[in-house]
Scaffold this motif. Sequence first.
Motif, PDB file in Angstrom:
ATOM      1  N   SER A  22      62.506-147.139-108.716  1.00  0.00           N
ATOM      2  CA  SER A  22      61.285-146.598-108.128  1.00  0.00           C
ATOM      3  C   SER A  22      61.052-145.150-108.545  1.00  0.00           C
ATOM      4  CB  SER A  22      61.340-146.701-106.599  1.00  0.00           C
ATOM      5  OG  SER A  22      61.346-148.049-106.222  1.00  0.00           O
ATOM      6  N   THR A  23      62.142-144.403-108.712  1.00  0.00           N
ATOM      7  CA  THR A  23      61.994-143.015-109.145  1.00  0.00           C
ATOM      8  C   THR A  23      61.413-142.954-110.558  1.00  0.00           C
ATOM      9  OG1 THR A  23      64.046-142.696-107.943  1.00  0.00           O
ATOM     10  CG2 THR A  23      63.190-140.799-109.128  1.00  0.00           C
ATOM     11  N   LEU A  24      61.887-143.830-111.426  1.00  0.00           N
ATOM     12  CA  LEU A  24      61.346-143.852-112.784  1.00  0.00           C
ATOM     13  C   LEU A  24      59.856-144.231-112.751  1.00  0.00           C
ATOM     14  CD1 LEU A  24      61.579-143.648-115.839  1.00  0.00           C
ATOM     15  CD2 LEU A  24      62.353-146.030-115.887  1.00  0.00           C
ATOM     16  N   ALA A  25      59.534-145.202-111.925  1.00  0.00           N
ATOM     17  CA  ALA A  25      58.122-145.603-111.799  1.00  0.00           C
ATOM     18  C   ALA A  25      57.280-144.398-111.376  1.00  0.00           C
ATOM     19  CB  ALA A  25      57.985-146.738-110.787  1.00  0.00           C
ATOM     20  N   GLU A  30      53.391-140.188-112.639  1.00  0.00           N
ATOM     21  CA  GLU A  30      53.125-138.764-112.527  1.00  0.00           C
ATOM     22  C   GLU A  30      52.843-138.154-113.899  1.00  0.00           C
ATOM     23  OE1 GLU A  30      55.563-135.585-109.918  1.00  0.00           O
ATOM     24  OE2 GLU A  30      56.524-136.320-111.734  1.00  0.00           O
ATOM     25  N   SER A  31      53.691-138.499-114.904  1.00  0.00           N
ATOM     26  CA  SER A  31      53.564-137.819-116.183  1.00  0.00           C
ATOM     27  C   SER A  31      52.355-138.297-116.967  1.00  0.00           C
ATOM     28  CB  SER A  31      54.848-137.995-117.002  1.00  0.00           C
ATOM     29  OG  SER A  31      55.086-139.361-117.151  1.00  0.00           O
ATOM     30  N   THR A  32      51.749-139.417-116.557  1.00  0.00           N
ATOM     31  CA  THR A  32      50.528-139.820-117.231  1.00  0.00           C
ATOM     32  C   THR A  32      49.305-139.340-116.470  1.00  0.00           C
ATOM     33  OG1 THR A  32      50.635-141.906-116.060  1.00  0.00           O
ATOM     34  CG2 THR A  32      51.526-141.865-118.277  1.00  0.00           C
ATOM     35  N   GLY A  33      49.532-138.585-115.456  1.00  0.00           N
ATOM     36  CA  GLY A  33      48.413-137.947-114.757  1.00  0.00           C
ATOM     37  C   GLY A  33      47.592-138.891-113.909  1.00  0.00           C
ATOM     38  N   ASP A 129      60.512-159.183-123.497  1.00  0.00           N
ATOM     39  CA  ASP A 129      61.302-158.279-124.317  1.00  0.00           C
ATOM     40  C   ASP A 129      61.902-157.233-123.405  1.00  0.00           C
ATOM     41  OD1 ASP A 129      60.340-159.794-126.289  1.00  0.00           O
ATOM     42  OD2 ASP A 129      59.529-158.156-127.517  1.00  0.00           O
ATOM     43  N   ILE A 130      63.168-156.927-123.620  1.00  0.00           N
ATOM     44  CA  ILE A 130      63.838-156.009-122.714  1.00  0.00           C
ATOM     45  C   ILE A 130      64.140-154.686-123.394  1.00  0.00           C
ATOM     46  CG2 ILE A 130      65.959-155.626-121.371  1.00  0.00           C
ATOM     47  CD1 ILE A 130      65.832-158.684-120.867  1.00  0.00           C
ATOM     48  N   MET A 131      63.759-153.616-122.712  1.00  0.00           N
ATOM     49  CA  MET A 131      63.929-152.284-123.258  1.00  0.00           C
ATOM     50  C   MET A 131      64.845-151.483-122.325  1.00  0.00           C
ATOM     51  SD  MET A 131      60.801-149.628-123.392  1.00  0.00           S
ATOM     52  CE  MET A 131      61.270-148.107-122.624  1.00  0.00           C
ATOM     53  N   PRO A 132      66.092-151.257-122.724  1.00  0.00           N
ATOM     54  CA  PRO A 132      67.022-150.574-121.819  1.00  0.00           C
ATOM     55  C   PRO A 132      66.762-149.070-121.722  1.00  0.00           C
ATOM     56  CG  PRO A 132      68.136-151.193-123.848  1.00  0.00           C
ATOM     57  CD  PRO A 132      66.733-151.704-123.974  1.00  0.00           C
ATOM     58  N   VAL A 133      67.047-148.520-120.557  1.00  0.00           N
ATOM     59  CA  VAL A 133      66.942-147.079-120.318  1.00  0.00           C
ATOM     60  C   VAL A 133      68.183-146.665-119.541  1.00  0.00           C
ATOM     61  CG1 VAL A 133      65.712-145.313-118.981  1.00  0.00           C
ATOM     62  CG2 VAL A 133      64.407-147.005-120.276  1.00  0.00           C
ATOM     63  N   ILE A 134      68.823-145.571-119.965  1.00  0.00           N
ATOM     64  CA  ILE A 134      70.001-145.101-119.234  1.00  0.00           C
ATOM     65  C   ILE A 134      69.543-143.974-118.306  1.00  0.00           C
ATOM     66  CG2 ILE A 134      72.383-144.279-119.425  1.00  0.00           C
ATOM     67  CD1 ILE A 134      71.853-146.832-121.049  1.00  0.00           C
ATOM     68  N   ASN A 135      69.709-144.184-117.037  1.00  0.00           N
ATOM     69  CA  ASN A 135      69.203-143.209-116.046  1.00  0.00           C
ATOM     70  C   ASN A 135      70.353-142.405-115.441  1.00  0.00           C
ATOM     71  OD1 ASN A 135      67.361-141.896-114.404  1.00  0.00           O
ATOM     72  ND2 ASN A 135      67.379-143.487-112.830  1.00  0.00           N
ATOM     73  N   LYS A 168      65.007-138.465-111.941  1.00  0.00           N
ATOM     74  CA  LYS A 168      64.869-137.511-110.855  1.00  0.00           C
ATOM     75  C   LYS A 168      64.273-136.197-111.357  1.00  0.00           C
ATOM     76  CE  LYS A 168      67.931-135.457-107.706  1.00  0.00           C
ATOM     77  NZ  LYS A 168      69.371-135.262-107.582  1.00  0.00           N
ATOM     78  N   THR A 169      64.808-135.678-112.478  1.00  0.00           N
ATOM     79  CA  THR A 169      64.316-134.387-112.971  1.00  0.00           C
ATOM     80  C   THR A 169      63.161-134.559-113.953  1.00  0.00           C
ATOM     81  OG1 THR A 169      65.807-134.361-114.852  1.00  0.00           O
ATOM     82  CG2 THR A 169      66.634-133.431-112.789  1.00  0.00           C
ATOM     83  N   GLY A 170      62.989-135.790-114.478  1.00  0.00           N
ATOM     84  CA  GLY A 170      61.921-136.011-115.459  1.00  0.00           C
ATOM     85  C   GLY A 170      62.400-135.869-116.894  1.00  0.00           C
ATOM     86  N   LEU A 171      63.677-135.571-117.069  1.00  0.00           N
ATOM     87  CA  LEU A 171      64.235-135.363-118.408  1.00  0.00           C
ATOM     88  C   LEU A 171      64.080-136.612-119.283  1.00  0.00           C
ATOM     89  CD1 LEU A 171      66.050-133.524-120.285  1.00  0.00           C
ATOM     90  CD2 LEU A 171      67.998-134.766-119.282  1.00  0.00           C
ATOM     91  N   ASN A 172      63.475-136.439-120.463  1.00  0.00           N
ATOM     92  CA  ASN A 172      63.328-137.499-121.467  1.00  0.00           C
ATOM     93  C   ASN A 172      62.471-138.689-121.030  1.00  0.00           C
ATOM     94  OD1 ASN A 172      64.847-135.984-123.186  1.00  0.00           O
ATOM     95  ND2 ASN A 172      66.756-137.064-122.724  1.00  0.00           N
ATOM     96  N   VAL A 173      61.706-138.527-119.982  1.00  0.00           N
ATOM     97  CA  VAL A 173      60.845-139.631-119.559  1.00  0.00           C
ATOM     98  C   VAL A 173      59.768-139.884-120.621  1.00  0.00           C
ATOM     99  CG1 VAL A 173      59.152-140.384-117.822  1.00  0.00           C
ATOM    100  CG2 VAL A 173      61.318-139.379-117.091  1.00  0.00           C
ATOM    101  N   ASP A 174      59.400-138.829-121.377  1.00  0.00           N
ATOM    102  CA  ASP A 174      58.405-138.996-122.444  1.00  0.00           C
ATOM    103  C   ASP A 174      58.877-140.017-123.487  1.00  0.00           C
ATOM    104  OD1 ASP A 174      60.407-137.134-122.916  1.00  0.00           O
ATOM    105  OD2 ASP A 174      59.283-136.170-124.532  1.00  0.00           O
ATOM    106  N   GLN A 175      60.192-140.065-123.729  1.00  0.00           N
ATOM    107  CA  GLN A 175      60.716-141.044-124.693  1.00  0.00           C
ATOM    108  C   GLN A 175      60.486-142.472-124.189  1.00  0.00           C
ATOM    109  OE1 GLN A 175      64.838-140.377-125.649  1.00  0.00           O
ATOM    110  NE2 GLN A 175      64.537-138.178-125.943  1.00  0.00           N
ATOM    111  N   VAL A 176      60.605-142.616-122.855  1.00  0.00           N
ATOM    112  CA  VAL A 176      60.387-143.942-122.273  1.00  0.00           C
ATOM    113  C   VAL A 176      58.949-144.379-122.542  1.00  0.00           C
ATOM    114  CG1 VAL A 176      60.412-145.296-120.154  1.00  0.00           C
ATOM    115  CG2 VAL A 176      62.114-143.490-120.490  1.00  0.00           C
ATOM    116  N   LEU A 177      57.994-143.448-122.316  1.00  0.00           N
ATOM    117  CA  LEU A 177      56.580-143.780-122.486  1.00  0.00           C
ATOM    118  C   LEU A 177      56.289-144.201-123.927  1.00  0.00           C
ATOM    119  CD1 LEU A 177      55.196-140.801-120.389  1.00  0.00           C
ATOM    120  CD2 LEU A 177      55.176-143.200-119.720  1.00  0.00           C
ATOM    121  N   GLU A 178      56.853-143.466-124.888  1.00  0.00           N
ATOM    122  CA  GLU A 178      56.631-143.803-126.296  1.00  0.00           C
ATOM    123  C   GLU A 178      57.207-145.166-126.627  1.00  0.00           C
ATOM    124  OE1 GLU A 178      54.949-142.595-129.060  1.00  0.00           O
ATOM    125  OE2 GLU A 178      53.947-141.483-127.451  1.00  0.00           O
ATOM    126  N   GLN A 179      58.404-145.419-126.072  1.00  0.00           N
ATOM    127  CA  GLN A 179      59.041-146.699-126.395  1.00  0.00           C
ATOM    128  C   GLN A 179      58.301-147.881-125.774  1.00  0.00           C
ATOM    129  OE1 GLN A 179      63.206-147.210-126.072  1.00  0.00           O
ATOM    130  NE2 GLN A 179      63.690-145.526-127.472  1.00  0.00           N
TER     131      GLN A 179
END
Lengths: 603, 419
Positions: A22-25, A30-33, A129-135, A168-179
Motif C-alpha cells: 500500500s505504501t508503494l501504491a 503521489e509521484s504522478t501528481g 507478467d510479473i515485475m519484481p521490486v525490492i522494497n 517509505k522515503t520514495g527512493l527509486n520509485v521513479d525506476q518503478v514507474l519507468e519499468q
Amino acid sequence: MAVEQSKIRNFCIIAHIDHGKSTLADRIIESTGTLTSREMQAQVLDNMELERERGITIKSQAVRIIYKAKDGEEYIFNLIDTPGHVDFNYEVSRSLAACDGAILVVDAAQGVEAQTLANVYLALDHDLDIMPVINKIDLPGAQPDEVVQEIEDVIGIEAEEAPRISAKTGLNVDQVLEQIVEKIPAPSGDVSAPLKALIFDALYDSYKGVIVFCRIREGSVRVGDPIRMMATGATSEVTEVGYFGAGQFIPCDELSAGMVGYLCASIKNVGDTRVGDTVTNSARPCSEPLPGYKKVNPMVYCGVYPADSARYPDLRDALEKLQVNDASLQFEPETSLALGFGFRCGFLGLLHLEIIQERLEREFALDLVTTAPGVIYKVYKTDGSMIELTNPSNLPDPSEIAYMEEPVVSAEIMVTSDYVGSIMTLCQERRGVYISMEYIEATRALIKYDLPLNEIIYDFFDALKSRSRGYASFDYELKGYVRSELVRLDILINREQVDALSFIVFKDNAYERGRRMCERLKEEIPRHLFEIPIQAAVGGRVIARETVKAMRKDVLAKCYGGDISRKRKLLEKQKEGKKRMRQVGSVEIPQEAFMSVLKLDED
Amino acid sequence: MGQAMKNKELELYIHIPFCVRKCQYCDFLSFPAGEDVHSAYVDALLREIAYYGPHCFEYTVTTVYIGGGTPSWLREEAIEAVMKAVRRCFVVSPYAEISIECNPGTLTERKFAVYREAGINRLSIGMQSTDDVQLKHLGRIHTFDQFLRTYETARAWGFENINVDLMNALPRQTVEDCIRSVRQVADLGAEHISVYTLMIEKGTPFYDLYKFDAVKQHAGMKPVALPSEDDLYRMTKVTEQILKEAGYVHYEVSNFARRGYECRHNIGYWERDNYLGLGLGAASLMENIRYGNTRELYAYIGGTEKIKEVVVHNEVTEDRGEGEFTYLDAVPATNLHVSAERITRKAQIEEFMFLGLRMIEGISRQKFERAFGVPIEAVYYEVLTKLQEEELLMKRAGRVYLSEKGQDLSNYALAQFLL
C-alpha cells in the motif's frame, strides 16, 4: 476521448502482508501528481476505515493515474490494489483478472514469504507478467542482493533489474514507474467488437444503485447503452461511466477495450450484479461470456444474530449489501432457541469473519451475537446419503451416522530456524500430520503440515505468531476431506441444552474442551437467585460440570442527603445489564458468552 | 391565609461540607477547610435560609438534619446562628426532630450545651468501628475510647436520642470481629443504630486499594482483603440477630431503632416527602420537582450574595424531566441550582417503589393508589408476581414489602421496578 491501447497499463501490486504494497501504491499515486500532497493521506487506497485501522487491505481498490514517461509520452496507469491476507485470495484473484501485469513487492529484509509465493502463482495462473521490486532497502537488515537471488531461485523469475526502492522515503520509485511502461504489456482487444466487460468488483451506493467495477475486454460502452448481465440476465440502461480517481469516481464519456472503470445503470436489486459476470450490450451482444472466476466456497461458518431481535430485517439488508462486493460471503436464515432469528453465514476464514462482523457493526450500526465458528463436515448416514453440515444443531442422531469427514488443509509455514521446534509442537497439538520441511536459506525453513481446518479456524494464526515472536508466516489451501472421529459437544445450562453453544469437536479433545468451556461459561454467566449447573455433554453423557453459585447479597448503600439520583443510576445500570442478556429457560446469558468457545485457548 | 394553610410538611437538610480530614473510603461532598472558609460558608448558608424561608410559608418544618462532612467541627456559634435563622425564617414544629451529625474528636462540652440550647434533640455519631486498628485504616480521626467519651458526655448533657453509625464488611474483618463490634454497640444502648456495608467508591483511596476485591466480592469470588460474599451475608445476618435480641427494630435496610426512635428525617426520603436541601451540593424534592445545588464552593458562596430566579437548563433525558423551568409551584429555581427537573409520573412511580421498599414494612397499596390513581397491580402485576415467585417479595394487610431474602438482594429486586 479515445485512448490508444498502447498507452494503457493495467496492473496490480502483489506482496506478502506488511511488505509495503500500500505504501508503494501511495508513492506511485503521489509521484504522478494524481493527488496533491495536501490531499495525500497515508495509504490512499485503503478506503475503509477498518482497513486503515488494521493497516491491511481487505477490498480491492482501483485508481487511474496519468504518467509522463521519459520517452515523452503520457501513459494511463490503472492500478488495482489487492489484499494480502490468506483469507482474501479470492479478492486477489478477482483483481488479477482485470490486469495485464503485476508488480511483485518483496521486503529486502524478510525476503520471499509463503504469501508471496501464493500470490505469484495466482498471478501466473492469470497469465500476468510479473515485475519484481525490492522494497525497504533503507532498513538496517536489508539484504537486496540475497533477496534478488532468492526471487530467482525460489520463484524462478528474472530479478536482476528489479528496482531497489524505499516506498517509505520514495527512493527509486521513479525506476518503478519507468519499468511499468517497459515491462507491463499494453492491453489488447477489439474496440469495435461487441461489448464484453468483466465485473471485478461492485459496491452499493444509496444514490446511484450498484456501481459496477469492470475491465473492458472488447468493444466499448457509453451512457445510454442498453446492457445485459450475461449470467443473471438482468438488463438496464447505462446512466454513467467513468474511471477511478484516488478515492473518488470521475465520470467520462466512454470506456473502451483495454480500459478499467466503472458503470452505473440504476441497478437497484443488488442480486442482479455478480462479481465475475460479463457485461455486454443487449442490442449487440457478444457471443460468449468471459470465463469469470473460479467460485470460492466459504470454509468457515457461524451463526450471526442481531442482539436486538427486532433488527433482523436490518441484518438481512446489511448482509445483502455486503454481498454485492463480497461474493464469497454466503448466508441463509436460521433459527436458534437461544438467539432467535439470524443467519448461518459462510466465510473464507476467521479474519474474513471478523471483518464482516466489524463492517456490519460499524457501517450498519448493528449489534451482533455470533456463535462459535465451525467448518463444513460431511456426514455419511447409514442409509447411504451424505449431508454437508454447517450448523452443529443439525447433526443427525448418532445411530443414523455411519461416519463423518472433516476438511483438511495443506499448510505451509515459513519460519526462522529458532522457532521450528515450537511451531512443530503447535502443529502436533492441533492434530497436524507432518509432510515435509526444507530450508530455503540457512536460517529459514518451510514446514509443510496437513491440518484439520477446524483446528486452525479459531486462533491458530495468533498462536503461530506468539510462538514465533511474529516471525512465522502461514498459508493454507483446502486439501480435501478425511474421515475423523467427531462428536458434538453440547452445553447444558441449568439442565437445558443451549443450541447456540453446541460445537463439533474431535472425539479425543471433547473432555478437555468441555471442561474449559464450562470454566469459561462460569465466568461469563452472572449469578442468579438460584444455583446454576453448567454441564458439557456428549451424546447425553455429561463429561464436565461447573456451578454458578446463587447470589446471596446485593444491597445498595446509604442515601446521600436525599440525593437519590445515584441510587437510580445504580439500579438503571443493573437493569441495563439485563438488556444485553439472552434468556434461556430461567437463566440470563450475556451475549459475550456465545463467543466463549473462541477464547478456550487463551490464558 | 395564616395557620390554616400551614398544613403541608417539609423537611430541611443543611449540608456542612467540611471535615478535619478526608476518610479513606469517603466520597461524600466534604473536604478540609480553614476557619475563614467556615465562616464565609455559614454566612452564605444564612443568606440561603433567609431567601427560601418566605417561599415556604405554607409549610411546617417537621425535621431538620444538619449533615456533612462533620458539622460538629464548626464552631458552636455557627450552628447556633444556623438554627436561629431556621427558626426565624421557617415555621418549625415544636415537635420537630432536629439532628446533627458529629464525630468524636471534634466535640467539646460547650458544643453540647449550645446544641441543646439551639433545640437540637438528636445526635448522629460517626463511630464506624469499635476497633482502633480499623479506625486508623479507615482514616478516622478518633479511637473507640474517644467515641465512648463523646457518647457519655452527650448522655450527660441530656441527649436522649442518639444514633451510632457502624460499618461492616471492612477490609480483613472476620465474622467474629463483626459479632464483637455489633455486641459492643448493642451494649451501649443507643436509640438508633445505622449499619452500613463499606462501599468501595470511585475516586477514593480505598478504590485504588480494593477495587479488584470489590469486583470479586460482588461476583462471589474470593477477595483478598474484603470479606467474601458469604461472610458478608453472615455478617448481616448476625448483625440483625444481635440487634433484634437487644430490642431493636430493623425498620429500613440499613437502620435499626428502638421503637419510636426511627429517624423521621430519613423515612421522609424513602416516602418521598417534601424536603428542601440547603448548602453546597444539597438536593431538594419539592412537590415532585427535584433541584440540585451547585457543588462548587465559591460558586455557592458567591451565588448567595444575590440569589435570583433563573431558568435552569437541564440535560433533557428521555422520560425524565423537562428541559427548563422558570417558576415552579413550590420554590423557584435560582442561580444556586445546577439542575431542576419535574419528575415525570413514570419516575415518580418508580421512586415510590424503589425508595419505599427500603422500609422493612414496605409500601402501602392505598398510598400508591392515592398518589397515582391506579392500583399497584395495574402498573406492576408482572413484576410483583415474578418477585413473589422468587420469594423476594410479600403482600400482606394492604402492604407490599421485601422478604428477608428480598432485603439481602434488594439491588436486584428494586431494579425490577424501573419501568
